[in-house]
Motif scaffolding. Sequence first.
Motif, short mmCIF file in Angstrom:
data_model
loop_
_atom_site.label_atom_id
_atom_site.label_comp_id
_atom_site.label_asym_id
_atom_site.label_seq_id
_atom_site.Cartn_x
_atom_site.Cartn_y
_atom_site.Cartn_z
N MET A 188 0.82 -1.21 0.00
CA MET A 188 0.00 0.00 0.00
C MET A 188 0.85 1.26 0.00
O MET A 188 0.44 2.30 -0.50
CB MET A 188 -0.88 0.03 1.26
N ALA A 189 2.03 1.18 0.62
CA ALA A 189 2.88 2.36 0.70
C ALA A 189 3.62 2.60 -0.61
O ALA A 189 3.96 3.72 -0.95
CB ALA A 189 3.88 2.23 1.85
N ILE A 190 3.85 1.51 -1.33
CA ILE A 190 4.54 1.60 -2.62
C ILE A 190 3.56 2.18 -3.63
O ILE A 190 2.38 1.94 -3.55
CB ILE A 190 4.96 0.19 -3.06
N SER A 191 4.07 2.94 -4.59
CA SER A 191 3.16 3.47 -5.60
C SER A 191 2.65 2.35 -6.49
O SER A 191 3.30 1.32 -6.66
CB SER A 191 3.88 4.51 -6.45
N ALA A 203 5.29 1.85 -9.08
CA ALA A 203 6.40 0.98 -8.69
C ALA A 203 5.94 -0.47 -8.60
O ALA A 203 6.66 -1.39 -9.00
CB ALA A 203 6.99 1.43 -7.35
N LEU A 246 2.77 10.74 0.47
CA LEU A 246 2.89 9.49 -0.27
C LEU A 246 2.16 9.59 -1.60
O LEU A 246 2.64 9.12 -2.63
CB LEU A 246 2.32 8.33 0.55
N ASN A 274 4.16 9.26 -5.08
CA ASN A 274 3.85 8.10 -5.90
C ASN A 274 3.13 8.45 -7.19
O ASN A 274 2.84 7.58 -8.00
CB ASN A 274 2.98 7.12 -5.10
N PHE A 295 -0.60 6.20 9.69
CA PHE A 295 -0.98 5.73 8.36
C PHE A 295 -2.26 4.91 8.44
O PHE A 295 -3.22 5.15 7.73
CB PHE A 295 0.17 4.89 7.80
#
Lengths: 447, 295
Positions: free
Chosen positions: A127-130, A133, B226, B230, B285
């Motif tokens: 979830m934190a990763i785009s 990515a 974020l 992203n 978060f």
Amino acid sequence: MSESVSTAEAPLRGLPPGDAEPGIWQRYGVVAVFLGPALLLLGVWVVYPTIRTIIRSFFDRSGDEFVGLDNYQTLFSDDTLLTAIKNNVLWLLIVPALVTAIGLVFAVLLERVRFSVAFKVAVFMPMAISLFAAGVIWRLMYEKDPDQGTVNAAVAVVKDAVTPSGVLSAAQPSTDALQGGPKGGLVLERPLEKGAVAQLGLTGIRSSDVPADAEQAVVPEALAGGITGVVWRDFKPGGGIAGEVEAEELGLPGVTVELRDENGRSVLETQTEADGTFAFEEVEAGSYRAAIGPDTFSEPYAGISWLGASLITPAIMLSYIWVWAGFAMVVIAAGLAAIPRDLLEAARTDGATELQVFRRVTIPLLAPVLTVVFITMLIYVLKVFDIVISVAPGSVQDDANVIALAMWRTSFGGVNDFGLGSAIAVFLFLLVIPILAINVRRFRREV
Amino acid sequence: MTTAEIEAGQIDIREPTAARIIRFLGRTPVYLLLTFLGLLWLVPTIGLFFTSLLEPAVIGTTGWWEIFSAPSLGTLDNYREIFDNEAITSALVTTIWVSIGSTILPIALAALAAYAFAWLEFPGRDWLFLVVVALLVVPIQMALIPIFSLYNDLGLFDTILGLILFHTAFGLPFAIFLLRNFFIGIPRDLLEAARIDGASELRIFVRLILPLGLPAIASLAIFQFLWVWNDLLVALTFARDTQPITVAIFSQLRQFSGNIEIIAPAAFVSLAIPLVVFFAFQRYFVEGLLAGSVK
């Protein structure tokens, strides 16, 4: 505005409460200072473009000519755009339901164990990763070559355990004595009887393909009651004589040799040793042919074409589910934790099985949370873009197309048709509104 | 010791050891399943990481798992290479500036607006708030084309400021919604007291509202940061030479197999920062997520 800015600090200062009301400019001046910048940005970057895009969608590509609903007609007749709509419908039907279901399963499993933090973090991390990515990650995972793509490597391991791939996919007979091809296997023309020694020479094998445990080839002794022979690489540096086992020529281990009767049926089977020899120790009287079985020549596993036109959409969906399962899990787990324990205990005391408790008590109580997850996913899936454009190679983007991607490609990705692009954006907008309306209504009912 | 703990202790004493072992064994399949699933979920990210460590000579042909049997295949060369690569480093710097700007600006503006919606009296306030919240529905796609033209006219195309302003505007509706709902929960007495003491609205906002609103602002900041870090869509549309890292990597994707030695380490660097933020502020978060999913 300018007057109001100058009075921003003024209101109420030094005024005892209930004393003279501050002037209208003072009062609204404060409001303007607080609200002005946000409203200005929203006006220029959100409201104005929205109106502009709606108007633009009725004009042609150059923007000069009013074309009515032509762009919308194109939207529902152009093949690429229809594929995009069809794919997006598939996304809507499959992904939110799967994400919710997987999240539910994970959350329920988590309830049953004590040390769950590591698992939670592992599943939630994507979830934190785009999404972009994540797309790059999965592009790597889906590489077709099993030596590189993780998914196909895993498939290859399973497949090799079931049907091992051949050792010599490119081998050829070294002389005319051997006939046939990779499909039916190579057959020694000369009929064999008891006591015969068969020599099956092969060439066309790269040194790197020769099994590592191969030793100098040896012609075995004849057996009175059986048939023996050798399968070897009939080649040595400098060439050598075809059909003869010579020094420096290696035996081929692990090759399946079949003994076939006169009707061509395989009656016996064995594997060659490190020096290439094989032996059928007891053979009934009769005439036989020796053959190298076809599975010796089967190609190594080439891998599933995940990034090909037919599998690309399911492949991207899978990577998307990988990203969002953690979100569903965390939200549903929070919902589960809020269910009063006594309620479940009461059901159990009344003799309900675990499954009944789950279906009749847990699920109904969880329904609002499940709906939140499902609807949130609907909205995100409708606008899916980053992961599609990053997983799908350019050549299959037409097949993987979705509405948001079609909008971008039409407007900025080479076609540069702002009229049609605007129409696609409006279409997307119209689809989002009802879903969000449901969400807002539900939210207000709850509050 | 709390009552609950004492009770739990009693249960443990009463339960025979055999029963506890059986119960543990009964759970073993669940543990195994969770371990398997957890590893399954980690494999893709781990795969990217080890791929980024492979020797440039073998990176396009070798699976990352080979590195375990042949550690000599591992090297930091790819990372050295991308940090020497002007295009990648300047893209990282761009991403940092855009992310910071697009986090501070919308939260500052949203906090101001949220305060007005929560505590200032003016006609049509609730209607205006409803309109702002309604703007949540507008997909980014609705703004791309007109803003593209506008930016070309104003010279904002391909600038960090252009990206920040776009992200700010689209971050506002949710930020205002969230902060207004948070601010309205601040006790009225506190505000009244400050007003009676003669504090200006701006002073109340800075000294009272912002400190009290910090938890909400923190969650919001993490999400916004974020989100912008992203982002691909906005950057891809409004940036060409001043491109954030996502766009820089994206432009390498055209020749995926040939560029893995750039793509893998760059992608890993680009996702390492969000991961650090995520691990550092995990609590915020998750809380923010739970609040946000009810929007």
